[in-house]
Design a protein around this motif. Structure first.
Motif, PDB file in Angstrom:
ATOM      1  N   GLU A 140     -17.569  -9.275  -6.508  1.00  0.00           N
ATOM      2  CA  GLU A 140     -17.050 -10.159  -7.586  1.00  0.00           C
ATOM      3  C   GLU A 140     -16.691  -9.345  -8.834  1.00  0.00           C
ATOM      4  N   THR A 141     -17.686  -8.536  -9.268  1.00  0.00           N
ATOM      5  CA  THR A 141     -17.460  -7.857 -10.555  1.00  0.00           C
ATOM      6  C   THR A 141     -16.434  -6.732 -10.428  1.00  0.00           C
ATOM      7  N   VAL A 142     -16.206  -6.260  -9.202  1.00  0.00           N
ATOM      8  CA  VAL A 142     -15.180  -5.229  -8.976  1.00  0.00           C
ATOM      9  C   VAL A 142     -13.797  -5.855  -9.090  1.00  0.00           C
ATOM     10  N   MET A 143     -13.658  -7.022  -8.501  1.00  0.00           N
ATOM     11  CA  MET A 143     -12.328  -7.638  -8.351  1.00  0.00           C
ATOM     12  C   MET A 143     -11.885  -8.449  -9.561  1.00  0.00           C
ATOM     13  N   TYR A 144     -12.807  -9.150 -10.181  1.00  0.00           N
ATOM     14  CA  TYR A 144     -12.376 -10.209 -11.098  1.00  0.00           C
ATOM     15  C   TYR A 144     -11.734  -9.733 -12.400  1.00  0.00           C
ATOM     16  N   PRO A 145     -12.035  -8.522 -12.889  1.00  0.00           N
ATOM     17  CA  PRO A 145     -11.248  -8.065 -14.037  1.00  0.00           C
ATOM     18  C   PRO A 145      -9.756  -7.978 -13.692  1.00  0.00           C
ATOM     19  N   TYR A 146      -9.469  -7.733 -12.415  1.00  0.00           N
ATOM     20  CA  TYR A 146      -8.053  -7.610 -11.996  1.00  0.00           C
ATOM     21  C   TYR A 146      -7.466  -8.977 -11.678  1.00  0.00           C
ATOM     22  N   PHE A 147      -8.305  -9.897 -11.258  1.00  0.00           N
ATOM     23  CA  PHE A 147      -7.824 -11.274 -11.111  1.00  0.00           C
ATOM     24  C   PHE A 147      -7.344 -11.750 -12.480  1.00  0.00           C
ATOM     25  N   SER A 148      -8.112 -11.386 -13.521  1.00  0.00           N
ATOM     26  CA  SER A 148      -7.760 -11.793 -14.875  1.00  0.00           C
ATOM     27  C   SER A 148      -6.410 -11.209 -15.272  1.00  0.00           C
ATOM     28  N   LYS A 149      -6.183  -9.966 -14.870  1.00  0.00           N
ATOM     29  CA  LYS A 149      -4.918  -9.292 -15.223  1.00  0.00           C
ATOM     30  C   LYS A 149      -3.755  -9.866 -14.421  1.00  0.00           C
ATOM     31  N   TRP A 150      -3.994 -10.172 -13.151  1.00  0.00           N
ATOM     32  CA  TRP A 150      -2.885 -10.585 -12.272  1.00  0.00           C
ATOM     33  C   TRP A 150      -2.521 -12.059 -12.419  1.00  0.00           C
ATOM     34  N   ILE A 151      -3.483 -12.880 -12.787  1.00  0.00           N
ATOM     35  CA  ILE A 151      -3.219 -14.328 -12.865  1.00  0.00           C
ATOM     36  C   ILE A 151      -2.797 -14.667 -14.290  1.00  0.00           C
ATOM     37  N   ARG A 152      -1.541 -15.074 -14.437  1.00  0.00           N
ATOM     38  CA  ARG A 152      -0.993 -15.420 -15.756  1.00  0.00           C
ATOM     39  C   ARG A 152      -0.556 -16.883 -15.771  1.00  0.00           C
ATOM     40  N   GLY A 153       0.337 -17.203 -14.855  1.00  0.00           N
ATOM     41  CA  GLY A 153       0.867 -18.575 -14.813  1.00  0.00           C
ATOM     42  C   GLY A 153       0.434 -19.286 -13.537  1.00  0.00           C
ATOM     43  N   HIS A 154       0.662 -20.578 -13.479  1.00  0.00           N
ATOM     44  CA  HIS A 154       0.225 -21.341 -12.303  1.00  0.00           C
ATOM     45  C   HIS A 154       0.964 -20.898 -11.048  1.00  0.00           C
ATOM     46  N   ARG A 155       2.093 -20.191 -11.222  1.00  0.00           N
ATOM     47  CA  ARG A 155       2.800 -19.701 -10.036  1.00  0.00           C
ATOM     48  C   ARG A 155       2.040 -18.527  -9.400  1.00  0.00           C
ATOM     49  N   ASP A 156       1.114 -17.958 -10.137  1.00  0.00           N
ATOM     50  CA  ASP A 156       0.325 -16.870  -9.546  1.00  0.00           C
ATOM     51  C   ASP A 156      -0.826 -17.422  -8.703  1.00  0.00           C
ATOM     52  N   LEU A 157      -0.897 -18.758  -8.634  1.00  0.00           N
ATOM     53  CA  LEU A 157      -1.999 -19.386  -7.887  1.00  0.00           C
ATOM     54  C   LEU A 157      -1.441 -20.127  -6.683  1.00  0.00           C
ATOM     55  N   PRO A 158      -2.150 -20.317  -5.615  1.00  0.00           N
ATOM     56  CA  PRO A 158      -3.507 -19.776  -5.435  1.00  0.00           C
ATOM     57  C   PRO A 158      -3.448 -18.295  -5.081  1.00  0.00           C
ATOM     58  N   LEU A 159      -4.434 -17.550  -5.598  1.00  0.00           N
ATOM     59  CA  LEU A 159      -4.582 -16.140  -5.240  1.00  0.00           C
ATOM     60  C   LEU A 159      -5.653 -16.092  -4.164  1.00  0.00           C
ATOM     61  N   LYS A 160      -5.321 -15.490  -3.003  1.00  0.00           N
ATOM     62  CA  LYS A 160      -6.282 -15.489  -1.884  1.00  0.00           C
ATOM     63  C   LYS A 160      -6.373 -14.093  -1.287  1.00  0.00           C
ATOM     64  N   LEU A 161      -7.471 -13.401  -1.549  1.00  0.00           N
ATOM     65  CA  LEU A 161      -7.643 -12.037  -1.038  1.00  0.00           C
ATOM     66  C   LEU A 161      -8.892 -11.942  -0.180  1.00  0.00           C
ATOM     67  N   ASN A 162      -8.804 -11.067   0.831  1.00  0.00           N
ATOM     68  CA  ASN A 162      -9.955 -10.819   1.682  1.00  0.00           C
ATOM     69  C   ASN A 162     -10.047  -9.327   1.925  1.00  0.00           C
ATOM     70  N   GLN A 163     -11.255  -8.773   1.936  1.00  0.00           N
ATOM     71  CA  GLN A 163     -11.366  -7.357   2.287  1.00  0.00           C
ATOM     72  C   GLN A 163     -12.451  -7.174   3.323  1.00  0.00           C
ATOM     73  N   TRP A 164     -12.229  -6.210   4.204  1.00  0.00           N
ATOM     74  CA  TRP A 164     -13.213  -5.787   5.211  1.00  0.00           C
ATOM     75  C   TRP A 164     -13.819  -4.502   4.672  1.00  0.00           C
ATOM     76  N   CYS A 165     -15.125  -4.499   4.483  1.00  0.00           N
ATOM     77  CA  CYS A 165     -15.704  -3.287   3.921  1.00  0.00           C
ATOM     78  C   CYS A 165     -17.208  -3.239   4.212  1.00  0.00           C
ATOM     79  N   ASN A 166     -17.845  -2.205   3.681  1.00  0.00           N
ATOM     80  CA  ASN A 166     -19.301  -2.106   3.740  1.00  0.00           C
ATOM     81  C   ASN A 166     -19.836  -2.489   2.367  1.00  0.00           C
ATOM     82  N   VAL A 167     -21.080  -2.944   2.323  1.00  0.00           N
ATOM     83  CA  VAL A 167     -21.750  -3.152   1.044  1.00  0.00           C
ATOM     84  C   VAL A 167     -23.166  -2.592   1.162  1.00  0.00           C
ATOM     85  N   VAL A 168     -23.732  -2.232   0.061  1.00  0.00           N
ATOM     86  CA  VAL A 168     -25.077  -1.618   0.022  1.00  0.00           C
ATOM     87  C   VAL A 168     -26.004  -2.448  -0.845  1.00  0.00           C
ATOM     88  N   ARG A 169     -27.147  -2.824  -0.270  1.00  0.00           N
ATOM     89  CA  ARG A 169     -28.184  -3.534  -1.015  1.00  0.00           C
ATOM     90  C   ARG A 169     -29.509  -2.886  -0.644  1.00  0.00           C
TER      91      ARG A 169
END
Ligand code: 86U
Ligand code: MG
Length: 489
Positions: free
Chosen positions: A115-144
């Protein structure tokens, strides 16, 4: 030699560990909580990836989710941005503090989720309602960096998953997608892994604290009497939009915050499948996800015409592969048929085809099912159709058997005493609850024990009838909803 030293009923934890290693899915690694995923596990993960990708990208579903990839590393200030949801997780965050022999100015976190990796860029990329819906998916590893007992696939310090992150102009669109994705997860569990799951909503205490509400598919392991969260689909509301200022100009030209979801399906699913279907001979793989669906083994008795047997084996493999069935022949001369039977049973291959001199003479093959051990003679002329049918039968039978076993574990209770008895009997408990967090905390406290406390697993979307005046099993207050309770992974 082959064979498990632990039985599933005898020592479930040891049995599981042996089955995933003898089945050549996992190799233990010299860092605790980390495991090597061998090809036998990765072939299953790849089939899940393909299935999910086809489903979410296909025009028919009109989900139009795009694949992206964000960095593994998260800067400290960004990770800490979502204060309340992170502080509970802080101990799990792994940090890079130096490279070579020089300390980093500021430590960098390894993503535990994005979430915190992606959402600063969601803020940058989403300007007008035409930029919605934004739907991204990634396949990756995570560490906890978790400390509770690590378990291959189920709880590891690094795991693979897909994480979907979507943004909408309206709550309605977000709510709709939450349940669409949950249905995808249900289908993956029930139609691919042959594992029955319950769809439901997490309690306020168990939900993702950073979101608005959490839905999940909940599986249950009869042998351990534990529930396991199979996959999740969260509605994040506008919480992250507020935090990361993800706004858009709506049709009226006003600034509005987006509504977001995030959803994940991980390699934990493979562990759930192993726990549900495995037996004392090893893995039992559902045909839909088996890397090898049919293994062909020839029986070179001393006086047999070995070439004829080998040719018949290769012919059989080719005929099956030509119609998309994942078939292989084990022609190794340095192993006897008996050893091969045990080996491929340990690996859980759904069907074994045996070809001996008698089968050649009769122009047939003998097929053995891994799920119920039944043997069937099949004329070579009917090979493809009969094997296809058998694979479908095995898939269906595995689901039916697992569902019947899971349903047999469900115990509906009304009182505290019944709850405690059912918990001791390792049941999946369905109880009327007042939906108060204090009560949920109290149940956790009262049931603390070496095998872990009872918690809410989910409130099923399919609610049984709740007669007026029904009281909460724990507080005696008016019950609001039926909820599944149990110990969990
Ligand atoms: O579960 C999902 C679906 C996919 C995207 N993420 C959501 C919520 C993840 C909840 N979560 C779960 N575990 C975490 C562990 C951490 F160390 C940490 F810093 C944050 C988290 C954390 O936010
Ligand atoms: Mg966790």
């Amino acid at each position: 030699g082959l064979g498990l030293t632990n039985t599933k009923d005898g020592n479930f934890g040891e049995w599981y560990s042996e089955v995933v290693t003898n089945g050549e899915m996992i190799e233990y690694y010299n860092i605790s909580g980390c495991y090597i995923l061998r090809p036998w596990a990765m072939s299953i993960w790849e089939i899940m990836q393909v299935s999910i990708t086809i489903y979410i990208h296909a025009e028919i579903k009109k989900m139009k989710i795009k694949t992206c990839y964000f960095p593994l590393f998260v800067s400290n200030n960004v990770l800490q941005k979502e204060k309340d949801h992170i502080q509970g997780f802080a101990p799990e965050v792994a940090w890079v503090t130096r490279s070579g022999d020089s300390e980093l100015e500021i430590p960098i976190a390894i993503r535990p989720t994005s979430e915190t990796v992606m959402y600063p860029y969601f803020s940058k990329w989403i300007r007008g309602h035409r930029d919605l819906p934004l739907k991204l998916n990634q396949w990756c590893n995570v560490v906890r960096w978790e400390f509770s007992n690590p378990t291959p696939f189920i709880r590891s310090r690094e795991f693979l998953w897909q994480e979907g992150h979507t943004a909408f102009a309206t709550k309605e669109e977000a709510d709709t997608e939450v349940v669409e994705i949950l249905e995808l997860y249900r289908r993956l569990y029930e139609e691919y892994l042959a594992v029955p799951v319950v769809k439901g909503k997490k309690s306020e205490m168990e939900k993702f604290a950073g979101g608005l509400y959490t839905t999940s598919v909940e599986a249950f392991i009869p042998h351990s009497g534990r529930g396991v969260q199979g996959a999740t689909s969260h509605c994040l509301g506008q919480n992250f939009a507020k935090m990361f200022e993800i706004k858009f100009e709506d049709e009226k030209g006003e600034k509005a915050m987006v509504w977001q979801n995030s959803w994940a399906y991980s390699t934990r699913t493979i562990g759930v499948m192993v726990m549900v279907h495995g037996d004392d001979k090893g893995l039992v793989l559902p045909p839909k996800v088996a890397g090898v669906q049919v293994i062909v083994i020839h029986l070179p008795y001393s006086d047999a015409d070995v070439d004829a047997l080998v040719n018949a084996s290769l012919e059989t493999v080719k005929a099956l592969c030509d119609v998309g069935i994942r078939a292989e022949a084990d022609l190794r001369e340095n192993y006897k048929p008996g050893w091969k039977y045990a080996h491929w049973e340990m690996k859980g291959v759904p069907l074994r085809i045996e070809i001996g001199p008698r089968d050649i003479a009769k122009n047939q093959v003998c097929v053995a099912r891994r799920d119920n051990g039944k043997k069937i003679d099949i004329p070579m002329d009917d090979l493809v159709d009969k094997v296809k049918g058998l694979l479908d039968d095995v898939q269906q039978n595995m689901f039916e058997v697992a569902k019947q076993k899971r349903d047999a574990c469900v115990q509906v209770i009304k009182t505290w005493d019944e709850f405690i008895v059912a918990l001791a009997q390792k049941k999946l408990i369905l109880a009327p609850w007042c939906d108060e967090e204090e009560v949920e905390k109290d149940v956790k406290t009262k049931t603390k024990g070496e095998t872990g406390a009872a918690k809410t697993l989910c409130s099923p979307f399919e609610q049984p009838e709740l007669p007026k005046g029904t009281l909460c099993f724990a507080s005696g207050k008016p019950a609001k909803k039926w909820t599944y309770w149990g110990r969990s992974y």
